[in-house]
Structure formats: structure tokens, C-alpha cells
Motif scaffolding. Structure first.
Motif, PDB file in Angstrom:
ATOM      1  N   GLY A  94      70.726  20.768 -70.924  1.00 59.12           N
ATOM      2  CA  GLY A  94      72.193  20.805 -70.898  1.00 59.12           C
ATOM      3  C   GLY A  94      72.790  20.045 -69.725  1.00 59.12           C
ATOM      4  O   GLY A  94      72.402  18.913 -69.410  1.00 59.12           O
ATOM      5  N   SER A 135      70.670  28.413 -63.216  1.00 62.26           N
ATOM      6  CA  SER A 135      70.341  29.844 -63.225  1.00 62.26           C
ATOM      7  C   SER A 135      68.933  30.125 -62.721  1.00 62.26           C
ATOM      8  O   SER A 135      68.640  31.210 -62.229  1.00 62.26           O
ATOM      9  CB  SER A 135      70.453  30.382 -64.656  1.00 62.26           C
ATOM     10  N   THR A 137      66.236  29.500 -67.313  1.00 58.71           N
ATOM     11  CA  THR A 137      66.231  28.866 -68.635  1.00 58.71           C
ATOM     12  C   THR A 137      64.809  28.776 -69.200  1.00 58.71           C
ATOM     13  O   THR A 137      63.919  28.205 -68.559  1.00 58.71           O
ATOM     14  CB  THR A 137      66.871  27.470 -68.521  1.00 58.71           C
ATOM     15  N   VAL A 196      80.795  30.123 -68.768  1.00 57.98           N
ATOM     16  CA  VAL A 196      79.618  29.586 -69.465  1.00 57.98           C
ATOM     17  C   VAL A 196      79.509  28.083 -69.235  1.00 57.98           C
ATOM     18  O   VAL A 196      78.420  27.522 -69.096  1.00 57.98           O
ATOM     19  CB  VAL A 196      79.671  29.944 -70.972  1.00 57.98           C
ATOM     20  N   ALA A 197      80.649  27.407 -69.190  1.00 57.64           N
ATOM     21  CA  ALA A 197      80.644  25.961 -68.933  1.00 57.64           C
ATOM     22  C   ALA A 197      80.273  25.712 -67.474  1.00 57.64           C
ATOM     23  O   ALA A 197      80.925  26.214 -66.559  1.00 57.64           O
ATOM     24  CB  ALA A 197      82.016  25.383 -69.239  1.00 57.64           C
ATOM     25  N   LEU A 225      79.583  16.877 -73.478  1.00 58.14           N
ATOM     26  CA  LEU A 225      79.046  18.239 -73.633  1.00 58.14           C
ATOM     27  C   LEU A 225      80.110  19.275 -73.287  1.00 58.14           C
ATOM     28  O   LEU A 225      80.330  20.244 -74.022  1.00 58.14           O
ATOM     29  CB  LEU A 225      77.803  18.430 -72.748  1.00 58.14           C
ATOM     30  N   LYS A 226      80.777  19.060 -72.148  1.00 59.51           N
ATOM     31  CA  LYS A 226      81.807  20.020 -71.734  1.00 59.51           C
ATOM     32  C   LYS A 226      82.894  20.090 -72.782  1.00 59.51           C
ATOM     33  O   LYS A 226      83.364  21.155 -73.145  1.00 59.51           O
ATOM     34  CB  LYS A 226      82.387  19.571 -70.386  1.00 59.51           C
ATOM     35  N   GLU A 241      81.706  21.889 -75.984  1.00 58.03           N
ATOM     36  CA  GLU A 241      81.335  23.274 -75.708  1.00 58.03           C
ATOM     37  C   GLU A 241      82.545  24.207 -75.663  1.00 58.03           C
ATOM     38  O   GLU A 241      82.497  25.315 -76.191  1.00 58.03           O
ATOM     39  CB  GLU A 241      80.599  23.301 -74.353  1.00 58.03           C
ATOM     40  N   VAL A 281      70.161  30.692 -71.070  1.00 55.40           N
ATOM     41  CA  VAL A 281      69.441  30.667 -72.346  1.00 55.40           C
ATOM     42  C   VAL A 281      67.978  31.038 -72.071  1.00 55.40           C
ATOM     43  O   VAL A 281      67.165  30.178 -71.736  1.00 55.40           O
ATOM     44  CB  VAL A 281      69.563  29.286 -73.019  1.00 55.40           C
TER      45      VAL A 281
END
Ligand code: M6R
Length: 361
Positions: free
Chosen positions: A57, A104, A107, A153-154, A238-239, A242, A358
Motif C-alpha cells: 500500500g 503499523s 501487516t 485508515v488513510a 491510492l489515497k 480509498e 491488514v
């Protein structure tokens, strides 16, 4: 809380001057033209010739940005979508460093990739925002991006801090292995030191909300760039998809005539990302789509304004080192995505079907 902002995403976009200050803190000696990372002694990367990035991502886009920089410094740098690498790892040797880029640190795809690399005997390094996260336990070494907690989340402020942390790491690797041009390094470090203030200027002066208001609700949105700006184009798309749920794709500007141009109409706005004199070639690609009727939005350093006068909309960023300009351009695109999603009434902080981290492939 959201400190008065309607969404965490907007709050986190506005936190970037401060989060970038934290990322840079104590790591840049501008006058000396040196980067110091307390995690790594001088010479720690002396035998590194190849870097393999594994990530997903937004983190993957930060890795692409960093790989373009490392390649320009004479190293062999490749990026792999971690989920693909986990299934089919790239060959490594004693001079290979495998870098997991993950905000994070949890993932699943990235964890699986790093396990495969480690099992094959690779030296592994985690670039992450979360101290004590799984990836830091799995890797030999860690570098923290220090962006502070990200709730939306973004991914926004963590992308900026990843790019900066990876730029610093890249300079350390290059200095130890291929050697660096001190004057060029000073100019880059000066751009990095100015970055928090430059981001603040973008936040204060951006007309991204007007651009979003003029263009939301079209058939599709395309984003073009070359070099590090290619990574920014992918991240912009992507942003946008999303949080707005609109169809958005990023392409290398060079790819345009090899297929994507067939999609371009007067109802597909095209965003062009330009970072400096070296990627002005993108202008001819943008003129090409404009000739097909597409509204063109150019994000470019203000000093190049006369070269991009043809644009239907201009989102300028302060003049800086080209390798830093991409971060500023991305802030403009974050704001465009945010405001487009807001116009469309989307649940910006929790887009449908998506989770912040994720942890299942
Ligand atoms: O925590 P990670 O950086 O490993 O997460 C990777 C992706 O899941 C993440 O960047 C995702 O693409 C974001 N929601 C994008 O905004």
C-alpha cells in the motif's frame, strides 16, 4: 480526540510539520552534510550493495520513492510488493539488505516477506512507526519514523515520515557503500530541514479544496509522474480511490502512450506531479491528455510556474530540493483526496471494507 478537526485524516494531514520535525530530530547535520542515525554506527552499511524493499500500500509507495533515490546513488535497489515476495522471494547474497517498510509493523504480507528473507539468511531491517511492533521483533535492526499515532485508515503523515526516514537511511547506506557527494548531500539536507516549514506553507496556502470542488464526480482520475514522482502519483491515486470510492489510477508518465491514454476523455481529470527540472518531460505527457480534453492539474514547485502555465489548475509547492518536492506534492494530493471525499460525503476515517492494519493475507 480530533482537536476540533472534522476527521482524523485532516488532523493528521495538519500534524505533518510537527511529525516531520520528530522524524528529523537529531538526525541531520546540515552544515557538515551528514546524516546521523543513532541506531547505526558509521560503516554499518559498508558491505551493502543491494537493497530489497518489501511493503504494501502506501508504505510500498514510500519504498518506491526511496528506491528511486538509492538507484540514483549507484546502489541496486528494488521494491517488491511484500505479498508477492512472500510467495516468491528474490535471490539475496551477502551484500543484500532487506528492508521492511510498514507503518503499523503488523501487516501480514510484510511479515511473511521478512520471514522468508530472514530464513534465506538475509540481513533484515524494519522501518516502522510502532515501537515494539511484530516487525521489530522479526528483523535484525529497526529504524523508527516517529510520526506519532495515526488513527485514520488513510495513511498520510506516516507516508511523509517514511519517505524522510528512508531518505536518511538511504544517505547512510550510500555514504558507507558507494560514497556521497558532500555538496549534493548538503543541498538535500537543507531541503529536509526546511521541509516542516514548507509543508506548513502548503497547508496554509493550498487551493486543493477548490480543485476538489471543481472536479469531484468525474468518470475517473489519473495521476502521472516519473522517478520519485511516479511513486507520488501512485500514492495520490491510492489515497483518492480509498476514501472517495472514485476510480483512480496512477501511471508512470512514460507509460501513458502504451495504453492508459485510451482511457482519457474530457471527463477524466489528470494530475501531473513535477518535482524539478529533471522531470519536466512529464509536461509533454500532460499536454497530450489536455489535447484530448482532460482537465489537467499540475502539482509543481512554484519556481517552475512559467513552464506549467498551460495547466487548468496549478497546485504549487515551495521551491526545494527535487527529492523533497515529492513529499510536498503529496501533501497537496492528500488535501485533494480529502476534500473530494468530503464533497461526496464519504466516511473518511473508516472507508468501507478497509482496516487500518491488514493482519490477515
Ligand atoms: O501498516 P502498513 O504500513 O504495513 O500498512 C500497509 C497498507 O495496508 C497501508 O498503507 C494501506 O495501503 C493504507 N490504508 C493506505 O492509506
Amino acid at each position: 480526540g480530533k482537536s476540533g478537526y472534522p476527521h482524523f485524516m485532516l488532523k493528521e494531514i495538519h500534524e505533518q510539520p510537527e511529525s516531520l520535525r520528530q522524524t528529523l530530530h537529531g538526525r541531520v547535520e546540515e552544515m557538515a552534510g551528514r546524516v546521523t542515525l543513532e541506531e547505526f554506527d558509521r560503516g554499518a552499511f559498508a558491505d551493502i550493495e543491494r537493497v530489497q524493499f518489501v511493503s504494501m500500500g502506501t508504505s510500498h509507495h514510500a519504498a518506491m520513492y526511496a528506491a528511486a533515490q538509492l538507484t540514483a546513488r549507484g546502489l541496486t535497489a528494488n521494491t517488491y510488493m511484500a505479498g508477492e515476495y512472500a510467495d516468491c522471494p528474490a535471490p539475496i547474497d551477502d551484500s543484500t539488505l532487506v528492508v521492511a517498510v510498514t507503518q503499523s509493523g503488523e501487516t501480514a504480507d510484510t511479515m511473511n516477506a521478512i520471514r522468508r528473507a530472514r530464513d534465506a539468511g538475509a540481513r533484515t531491517l524494519a522501518v516502522t512507526n510502532v515501537v515494539g511492533s511484530s516487525v521489530t521483533r522479526e528483523c535484525d535492526e529497526s529504524l523508527f519514523i516517529r510520526a506519532g499515532p495515526e488513527i485514520g485508515v488513510a495513511a498520510t503523515k506516516t507516508f511523509s515520515s517514511q519517505v524522510v526516514a528512508l531518505t536518511l537511511l538511504g544517505e547512510r547506506i550510500a555514504e558507507d557503500s558507494t560514497g556521497v557527494q558532500r555538496a549534493e548531500m548538503r543541498s538535500l539536507l537543507s531541503g529536509l530541514s526546511d521541509l516542516p516549514g514548507d509543508v506548513q506553507q502548503v497547508l496554509d496556502e493550498s487551493t486543493a479544496a477548490d480543485v476538489a470542488e471543481a472536479l469531484y464526480g468525474c468518470d475517473a482520475y489519473f495521476f502521472l509522474g516519473r522517478g520519485p514522482a511516479h511513486a507520488v502519483a501512485l500514492e495520490g491515486a491510492l489515497k483518492f480511490k480509498e476514501i472517495s470510492y472514485e476510480h483512480a489510477e496512477g501511471f508512470a508518465a512514460s507509460e501513458l502512450k502504451h495504453g492508459p491514454l485510451a482511457l482519457v476523455t474530457d471527463n477524466t481529470p489528470v494530475f501531473g506531479v513535477i518535482t524539478g527540472e529533471d522531470d519536466l518531460k512529464t509536461i509533454s505527457n500532460l499536454k497530450e491528455v489536455q489535447a484530448r480534453g482532460a482537465p489537467v492539474v499540475v502539482v509543481a514547485p512554484a519556481n517552475l510556474a512559467d513552464k506549467v502555465e498551460f495547466a487548468d489548475y496549478l497546485l504549487p509547492v515551495p521551491e526545494t530540493h527535487p527529492e523533497v518536492a515529492g513529499v510536498l506534492a503529496n501533501v497537496q494530493l492528500q488535501l485533494v483526496s480529502y476534500h473530494a471525499a468530503d464533497q461526496l460525503g464519504r466516511p473518511i476515517d473508516k472507508p468501507r471494507n478497509l482496516a487500518k492494519s491488514v493482519t490477515v493475507e
